[in-house]
Design a protein around this motif. Structure first.
Motif, PDB file in Angstrom:
ATOM      1  N   ASN A  69       8.872 -21.505  20.268  1.00  0.00           N
ATOM      2  CA  ASN A  69       9.432 -22.295  19.176  1.00  0.00           C
ATOM      3  C   ASN A  69       8.366 -22.889  18.265  1.00  0.00           C
ATOM      4  O   ASN A  69       8.656 -23.277  17.136  1.00  0.00           O
ATOM      5  N   GLN A  70       7.119 -22.940  18.745  1.00  0.00           N
ATOM      6  CA  GLN A  70       6.023 -23.407  17.900  1.00  0.00           C
ATOM      7  C   GLN A  70       5.443 -22.294  17.039  1.00  0.00           C
ATOM      8  O   GLN A  70       4.614 -22.551  16.169  1.00  0.00           O
ATOM      9  N   SER A  71       5.867 -21.054  17.295  1.00  0.00           N
ATOM     10  CA  SER A  71       5.368 -19.913  16.528  1.00  0.00           C
ATOM     11  C   SER A  71       6.161 -19.755  15.245  1.00  0.00           C
ATOM     12  O   SER A  71       7.381 -19.567  15.266  1.00  0.00           O
ATOM     13  N   ALA A  72       5.473 -19.811  14.106  1.00  0.00           N
ATOM     14  CA  ALA A  72       6.148 -19.639  12.817  1.00  0.00           C
ATOM     15  C   ALA A  72       6.753 -18.241  12.702  1.00  0.00           C
ATOM     16  O   ALA A  72       7.846 -18.070  12.154  1.00  0.00           O
ATOM     17  N   VAL A  73       6.062 -17.236  13.226  1.00  0.00           N
ATOM     18  CA  VAL A  73       6.595 -15.875  13.173  1.00  0.00           C
ATOM     19  C   VAL A  73       7.897 -15.781  13.958  1.00  0.00           C
ATOM     20  O   VAL A  73       8.882 -15.193  13.491  1.00  0.00           O
ATOM     21  N   PHE A  74       7.917 -16.369  15.141  1.00  0.00           N
ATOM     22  CA  PHE A  74       9.139 -16.341  15.956  1.00  0.00           C
ATOM     23  C   PHE A  74      10.281 -17.039  15.235  1.00  0.00           C
ATOM     24  O   PHE A  74      11.396 -16.516  15.159  1.00  0.00           O
ATOM     25  N   ARG A  75      10.018 -18.218  14.689  1.00  0.00           N
ATOM     26  CA  ARG A  75      11.087 -18.983  14.043  1.00  0.00           C
ATOM     27  C   ARG A  75      11.669 -18.229  12.839  1.00  0.00           C
ATOM     28  O   ARG A  75      12.880 -18.244  12.626  1.00  0.00           O
ATOM     29  N   GLN A  76      10.808 -17.587  12.060  1.00  0.00           N
ATOM     30  CA  GLN A  76      11.283 -16.923  10.851  1.00  0.00           C
ATOM     31  C   GLN A  76      11.867 -15.536  11.114  1.00  0.00           C
ATOM     32  O   GLN A  76      12.629 -15.015  10.293  1.00  0.00           O
ATOM     33  N   SER A  77      11.514 -14.921  12.248  1.00  0.00           N
ATOM     34  CA  SER A  77      11.944 -13.542  12.486  1.00  0.00           C
ATOM     35  C   SER A  77      13.123 -13.422  13.438  1.00  0.00           C
ATOM     36  O   SER A  77      13.799 -12.388  13.443  1.00  0.00           O
ATOM     37  N   ARG A  78      13.391 -14.441  14.223  1.00  0.00           N
ATOM     38  CA  ARG A  78      14.383 -14.310  15.287  1.00  0.00           C
ATOM     39  C   ARG A  78      15.751 -13.895  14.748  1.00  0.00           C
ATOM     40  O   ARG A  78      16.353 -12.933  15.222  1.00  0.00           O
ATOM     41  N   GLN A  79      16.275 -14.622  13.771  1.00  0.00           N
ATOM     42  CA  GLN A  79      17.605 -14.320  13.259  1.00  0.00           C
ATOM     43  C   GLN A  79      17.622 -12.998  12.496  1.00  0.00           C
ATOM     44  O   GLN A  79      18.588 -12.223  12.583  1.00  0.00           O
ATOM     45  N   VAL A  80      16.553 -12.724  11.784  1.00  0.00           N
ATOM     46  CA  VAL A  80      16.455 -11.470  11.032  1.00  0.00           C
ATOM     47  C   VAL A  80      16.516 -10.285  11.997  1.00  0.00           C
ATOM     48  O   VAL A  80      17.245  -9.305  11.765  1.00  0.00           O
ATOM     49  N   ALA A  81      15.763 -10.361  13.084  1.00  0.00           N
ATOM     50  CA  ALA A  81      15.747  -9.280  14.070  1.00  0.00           C
ATOM     51  C   ALA A  81      17.099  -9.136  14.759  1.00  0.00           C
ATOM     52  O   ALA A  81      17.576  -8.020  15.001  1.00  0.00           O
ATOM     53  N   GLN A  82      17.715 -10.262  15.061  1.00  0.00           N
ATOM     54  CA  GLN A  82      19.028 -10.225  15.720  1.00  0.00           C
ATOM     55  C   GLN A  82      20.068  -9.568  14.809  1.00  0.00           C
ATOM     56  O   GLN A  82      20.879  -8.753  15.260  1.00  0.00           O
ATOM     57  N   ASN A  83      20.045  -9.908  13.540  1.00  0.00           N
ATOM     58  CA  ASN A  83      20.984  -9.312  12.590  1.00  0.00           C
ATOM     59  C   ASN A  83      20.774  -7.805  12.461  1.00  0.00           C
ATOM     60  O   ASN A  83      21.738  -7.037  12.375  1.00  0.00           O
ATOM     61  N   LEU A  84      19.500  -7.387  12.449  1.00  0.00           N
ATOM     62  CA  LEU A  84      19.197  -5.958  12.317  1.00  0.00           C
ATOM     63  C   LEU A  84      19.683  -5.183  13.536  1.00  0.00           C
ATOM     64  O   LEU A  84      20.231  -4.078  13.401  1.00  0.00           O
ATOM     65  N   ALA A  85      19.507  -5.740  14.724  1.00  0.00           N
ATOM     66  CA  ALA A  85      19.985  -5.085  15.951  1.00  0.00           C
ATOM     67  C   ALA A  85      21.497  -4.939  15.925  1.00  0.00           C
ATOM     68  O   ALA A  85      22.045  -3.900  16.305  1.00  0.00           O
ATOM     69  N   ALA A  86      22.185  -5.982  15.465  1.00  0.00           N
ATOM     70  CA  ALA A  86      23.649  -5.928  15.399  1.00  0.00           C
ATOM     71  C   ALA A  86      24.117  -4.917  14.354  1.00  0.00           C
ATOM     72  O   ALA A  86      25.105  -4.202  14.559  1.00  0.00           O
TER      73      ALA A  86
END
Length: 268
Positions: A85-102
């Motif tokens: 949660n302290q990783s800026a990459v994780f925070r900004q990419s998590r939802q984007v990646a989840q949407n792409l998988a769906a």
């Protein structure tokens, strides 16, 4: 063999010894006996027993009384979540990646480079690419993955060779095992904006990946879609998937402060 560090000033010896015990647990060996930890670390039986007891009491190790085996405890989950949660990459990419998988029904991963390997930050399953384990926290080779090639795409040839070497380990007959072949593949990544990997790491699987940049335009991560050959169907869909991963990588890059327009203008 995992060896404990020698005696250090300032009372750090016990901490280093305890961490060497935790470091003995791996993906291949997620459970260990005290006797194994003694052998792996070179520490004495009494020292290992004492430290294992303390780590268990603190929740960093868990013990199965029936088998006598120890495993990593749940306390580490809260620490790993905090780190993510302290990783800026994780925070900004998590939802984007989840949407792409769906959207695609394929697996989606986000990874950073950690020294000479990649490190998975996000992993989401797709209905056509299920897994019975999470990729988060795992590592992987740079030369044999689409993610790794995307991560290396802005590195100069000397840096690439310094990281991976001139002769690269093979995982399948399709793995690139010569640095010259890898450098040629990286030129293609820079030319088209995305990387591919077809059965270079494991049989029957493929992926497409694109680099993620931060406000300095440096490649700091990569995002990929992956799955079985029959599901990802690169013969028919490579350009489509390449465009999609580039678009989603750009979305994350923009959230991290990357601005290709202003950076391009500044170079003129």
């Amino acid at each position: 063999m995992v060896r404990a560090a020698g005696k250090e000033p300032g009372g750090t010896q016990s901490i280093e010894r305890a961490l060497s015990l935790l470091d003995a647990f791996t993906e291949e060996h997620p459970e260990r006996r005290v006797s194994e930890l003694v052998q792996l670390t070179g520490l004495g039986q009494s020292t290992v027993s004492r430290l294992v007891g303390a780590l268990e009491a603190l929740g960093f190790l868990a013990h199965d009384p029936r088998s006598g085996l120890y495993r990593i405890g749940r306390r580490t989950i809260s620490l790993s979540s905090l780190a993510l949660n302290q990783s800026a990459v994780f925070r900004q990419s998590r939802q984007v990646a989840q949407n792409l998988a769906a959207e695609l029904g394929l697996g989606t991963n986000v990874a950073e480079r950690l020294d000479d390997r990649l490190f998975y930050l996000c992993h989401f399953e797709g209905r056509q690419a299920p897994r019975n384990f999470t990729m988060v926290g795992r590592g992987g080779p740079l030369h044999a993955t689409g993610l790794g090639k995307a991560l290396l795409s802005d590195s100069d040839p000397d840096e690439v060779i310094e990281l991976v070497g001139k002769t690269l380990p093979g995982f399948t007959p399709k793995t690139l095992t010569r640095s010259a072949d890898l450098l040629k593949a990286l030129e293609e990544v820079r030319s088209r904006g995305y990387a591919t990997e077809i059965e270079e790491l494991a049989f029957g699987r493929a992926c497409v990946a694109a680099p993620i940049r931060d406000q300095t335009s440096r490649v700091v991560a990569a995002i990929s879609v992956s799955g079985p050959l029959s599901a990802i169907d690169l013969g028919r869909r490579q350009d489509e998937l390449g465009t999609l991963v580039i678009e989603h990588a750009d979305q994350i890059s923009t959230a991290l402060g990357y601005n290709s327009v202003s950076l391009g203008a500044a170079r003129v």
